[in-house]
Design a protein around this motif. Structure first.
Motif, mmCIF file in Angstrom:
data_model
loop_
_atom_site.group_PDB
_atom_site.id
_atom_site.type_symbol
_atom_site.label_atom_id
_atom_site.label_comp_id
_atom_site.label_asym_id
_atom_site.label_seq_id
_atom_site.Cartn_x
_atom_site.Cartn_y
_atom_site.Cartn_z
ATOM 1 N N GLU A 83 -13.230 -36.762 -36.032
ATOM 2 C CA GLU A 83 -13.346 -35.282 -35.486
ATOM 3 C C GLU A 83 -12.082 -34.316 -35.779
ATOM 4 O O GLU A 83 -12.987 -33.271 -35.986
ATOM 5 C CB GLU A 83 -13.103 -35.613 -33.411
ATOM 6 N N LYS A 84 -11.219 -34.952 -36.533
ATOM 7 C CA LYS A 84 -10.828 -33.772 -37.156
ATOM 8 C C LYS A 84 -10.701 -33.288 -38.152
ATOM 9 O O LYS A 84 -11.056 -31.861 -37.676
ATOM 10 C CB LYS A 84 -9.043 -35.003 -37.496
ATOM 11 N N PHE A 85 -11.534 -33.598 -39.581
ATOM 12 C CA PHE A 85 -12.178 -33.334 -40.405
ATOM 13 C C PHE A 85 -13.276 -32.406 -39.701
ATOM 14 O O PHE A 85 -13.665 -31.262 -39.824
ATOM 15 C CB PHE A 85 -12.578 -34.486 -41.137
ATOM 16 N N ALA A 86 -14.037 -32.673 -38.804
ATOM 17 C CA ALA A 86 -15.208 -31.705 -38.265
ATOM 18 C C ALA A 86 -14.195 -31.179 -37.734
ATOM 19 O O ALA A 86 -14.862 -29.335 -38.717
ATOM 20 C CB ALA A 86 -16.135 -32.268 -37.558
ATOM 21 N N SER A 87 -13.976 -30.671 -36.984
ATOM 22 C CA SER A 87 -13.496 -29.716 -36.147
ATOM 23 C C SER A 87 -12.942 -28.504 -37.211
ATOM 24 O O SER A 87 -12.758 -27.460 -36.917
ATOM 25 C CB SER A 87 -11.655 -29.458 -35.530
ATOM 26 N N GLU A 88 -12.005 -29.102 -38.523
ATOM 27 C CA GLU A 88 -11.371 -28.193 -39.430
ATOM 28 C C GLU A 88 -12.328 -27.924 -40.018
ATOM 29 O O GLU A 88 -11.559 -26.763 -40.889
ATOM 30 C CB GLU A 88 -10.130 -28.666 -40.338
ATOM 31 N N ASN A 89 -12.986 -28.747 -40.817
ATOM 32 C CA ASN A 89 -14.347 -27.674 -41.967
ATOM 33 C C ASN A 89 -15.908 -27.230 -40.960
ATOM 34 O O ASN A 89 -16.497 -27.284 -42.076
ATOM 35 C CB ASN A 89 -14.317 -28.765 -42.029
ATOM 36 N N TYR A 90 -16.056 -27.493 -40.219
ATOM 37 C CA TYR A 90 -17.391 -27.386 -39.784
ATOM 38 C C TYR A 90 -17.781 -26.712 -38.431
ATOM 39 O O TYR A 90 -16.457 -26.464 -37.173
ATOM 40 C CB TYR A 90 -17.888 -28.269 -39.072
ATOM 41 N N LYS A 91 -18.853 -25.238 -38.034
ATOM 42 C CA LYS A 91 -18.566 -24.477 -37.181
ATOM 43 C C LYS A 91 -19.038 -25.292 -35.863
ATOM 44 O O LYS A 91 -18.239 -25.447 -34.416
ATOM 45 C CB LYS A 91 -19.584 -23.734 -37.318
ATOM 46 N N HIS A 92 -19.859 -26.492 -36.231
ATOM 47 C CA HIS A 92 -20.268 -27.414 -35.191
ATOM 48 C C HIS A 92 -20.215 -28.954 -35.274
ATOM 49 O O HIS A 92 -20.743 -28.945 -36.140
ATOM 50 C CB HIS A 92 -22.025 -26.820 -35.268
ATOM 51 N N LEU A 93 -20.099 -29.411 -34.077
ATOM 52 C CA LEU A 93 -19.879 -30.753 -34.544
ATOM 53 C C LEU A 93 -21.002 -31.050 -33.243
ATOM 54 O O LEU A 93 -20.910 -31.292 -32.551
ATOM 55 C CB LEU A 93 -18.424 -31.708 -34.062
ATOM 56 N N ILE A 94 -21.841 -32.075 -34.679
ATOM 57 C CA ILE A 94 -22.889 -32.830 -32.720
ATOM 58 C C ILE A 94 -22.444 -34.204 -32.840
ATOM 59 O O ILE A 94 -22.712 -34.946 -33.771
ATOM 60 C CB ILE A 94 -24.147 -32.960 -33.262
ATOM 61 N N GLU A 95 -21.890 -35.055 -31.636
ATOM 62 C CA GLU A 95 -21.612 -35.901 -31.873
ATOM 63 C C GLU A 95 -22.429 -36.955 -31.172
ATOM 64 O O GLU A 95 -22.679 -36.911 -29.644
ATOM 65 C CB GLU A 95 -19.797 -36.216 -31.169
ATOM 66 N N ILE A 96 -22.148 -38.218 -32.095
ATOM 67 C CA ILE A 96 -23.635 -38.845 -31.044
ATOM 68 C C ILE A 96 -23.053 -40.203 -31.120
ATOM 69 O O ILE A 96 -22.526 -40.926 -31.971
ATOM 70 C CB ILE A 96 -24.967 -39.361 -31.998
ATOM 71 N N ASN A 97 -22.291 -40.842 -30.160
ATOM 72 C CA ASN A 97 -21.958 -41.927 -29.493
ATOM 73 C C ASN A 97 -22.420 -43.101 -29.487
ATOM 74 O O ASN A 97 -23.363 -42.974 -27.518
ATOM 75 C CB ASN A 97 -20.983 -41.698 -28.923
ATOM 76 N N PHE A 98 -23.121 -44.340 -29.972
ATOM 77 C CA PHE A 98 -24.050 -44.919 -29.170
ATOM 78 C C PHE A 98 -23.595 -45.829 -28.199
ATOM 79 O O PHE A 98 -24.303 -46.670 -27.853
ATOM 80 C CB PHE A 98 -25.202 -45.345 -30.603
ATOM 81 N N SER A 99 -22.623 -46.295 -28.116
ATOM 82 C CA SER A 99 -21.603 -46.603 -26.974
ATOM 83 C C SER A 99 -21.728 -46.532 -25.545
ATOM 84 O O SER A 99 -22.411 -46.505 -24.738
ATOM 85 C CB SER A 99 -20.353 -47.329 -27.941
#
Length: 442
Positions: free
Chosen positions: A36-52
């Motif tokens: 999540e930290k990596f995504a926030s620093e390197n992408y405009k958009h994060l689509i997080e799919i948590n199967f749990s």
């Protein structure tokens, strides 16, 4: 807290034509937070799919594996999700709960519009059964709990100070008294806390061990609950049996795990599935006995003779009785438990550095060595000393002409740096630098 996976993730992203990434590892080691930290620093958009946390996501593949169909179904559940080609990371978390997510990686790679990272403990599913679905279309990364270098980073130590440690051992330059004292105390604190990020963070914030034991013991219980939840059929009882008895065998002089001691009718081959399950889940590290002291190491070991260590030594600490806990925290008496704590952290450090674990003990017990690794052209014995004592086995291995692949050895202990022409003596707190050290002297 800074983690080594951060640099790996950045290199992965910048690699031309990179594949979908699968981050594997035990629970609570920081996989989700790091991604999540990596995504926030390197992408405009994060689509997080948590199967749990949201079972509805289990149905996003019901129309097949066409990427547009998957995106359409995700959008039904997450109407505010933005899918921008080249600027979006799709993160499948708890992937062990949805094998179809792994199967979809091939199509995501062929489509090429979006980066994909998967993460999971791989407890709930046989990874070997599902990985064939995406062979050639994924990259694997095995993550562990924090090593001692990451622990030092968390305490505020800089790269220059880490490099200074490495330069000391490469140049066989003894540490000053203050360096020995400070780094030794840091290492002992790391032994007590282990490398689980939440536990380390509590230690850093409180500047003491308050509440840490309770967190460690809860983690022990959480792993046991996961085994009960995810392990299937008859294997469940075997897995629990192996897991619960790890401290018992580490408390023995030999440290060797003997399955017949916990079940008289049991044979090692009957428990291979249990060992593999715990190992694949990142809960244990297995150390096999070498058949002969020569290269190569691959295939040169006896699968019926082995030691088992926890993947994080903090779990071993948590399993100790109340008296040992008190002695450990108040007196820093790490010589308790017959050297198991030092041997366990050594095995953990080697695994985190990318080594497989091997030990040796001949039938006559004249030669016994804790670990072996290979250098570029040599077999290197590694002795772990909980107390300052003789090194008879290490001397024999180096002096005898029959062991032609052994040219020098390494002894880790509560000692300063030294070299006697046969083996290097290094303090415990430098173990995490072993790989770089071997490269420098190879």
């Amino acid at each position: 807290m800074k983690r080594k996976i951060e640099l790996y993730l950045l290199e992965w992203k910048n690699k031309k034509d990179h594949l979908p990434l699968v981050v594997k590892g035990a629970r609570q080691i920081g996989k989700t937070y790091s991604i999540e930290k990596f995504a926030s620093e390197n992408y405009k958009h994060l689509i997080e799919i948590n199967f749990s946390t949201n079972e509805a996501f289990m149905n996003i593949f019901e129309d097949g594996y066409n990427v547009d169909s998957i995106i359409k179904n995700i959008s039904l559940i997450m109407p505010d999700a933005i899918f921008e080609s080249g600027n979006t990371l799709i993160f499948f978390d708890e992937i062990q709960l949805c094998s179809k997510g792994m199967t979809s990686l091939k199509q995501f790679k062929l489509d090429g519009r979006f980066d994909v990272i998967c993460s999971g403990s791989l407890m709930g599913i046989n990874y070997n059964e599902i990985q064939l679905n995406s062979v050639g279309y994924k990259e694997d990364y095995e993550m562990h709990s924090m090593d001692f270098e990451e622990f030092l980073w968390a305490k505020g130590y800089k790269s220059e100070q880490i490099n200074n440690l490495l330069n000391h051992i490469i140049n066989v330059k003894p540490f000053s008294d203050i360096e020995m004292k400070v780094y030794k105390n840091c290492f002992y604190d790391y032994l007590i806390t282990g490398g689980m990020p939440a536990i380390v963070q509590r230690y850093i914030e409180n500047k003491n061990f308050s509440g840490i034991l309770q967190m460690q013991r809860q983690l022990l219980n959480d792993y046991e609950e996961d085994i009960t939840k995810y392990a299937k059929g008859l294997e469940k009882g075997k897995i629990l049996n192996v897991y619960r008895n790890i401290p018992y065998f580490l408390g023995k002089e030999s440290k060797r795990y003997q399955i017949t001691k916990i079940s008289k009718s049991a044979r090692t081959r009957d428990y291979i599935g249990a060992f593999e399950w715990l190992s694949n889940a990142g809960i244990i590290n297995i150390c096999y006995c070498l058949n002969s002291l020569e290269l190569p190491l691959s295939g040169n070991y006896d699968m019926s003779k082995y030691k088992i260590y926890f993947g994080d030594t903090g779990l071993l600490i948590a399993s100790l009785d109340e008296e040992a806990q008190l002695d450990l925290r108040e007196n820093k008496n790490f010589n308790t438990f017959k050297g198991a704590i030092f041997e366990s952290i050594a095995g953990e450090t080697l695994v985190k550095a990318g080594y497989k674990l091997f030990y040796f003990k001949d039938d006559s017990s004249q030669i016994e060595m804790d670990f072996f690794i290979r250098g570029k052209n040599s077999l290197i014995p590694i002795e772990i000393k909980s107390k300052d004592g003789s090194t008879a086995s290490l001397n024999k291995l180096i002096e005898k002409d029959k062991y032609k692949d052994i040219k020098f050895g390494i002894k880790f202990g509560d000692r300063n740096i030294g070299f006697n022409g046969k083996f290097y003596t290094l303090p415990y707190f430098t173990m995490f630098l072993l790989k770089d050290f071997i490269k420098s002297i190879d």
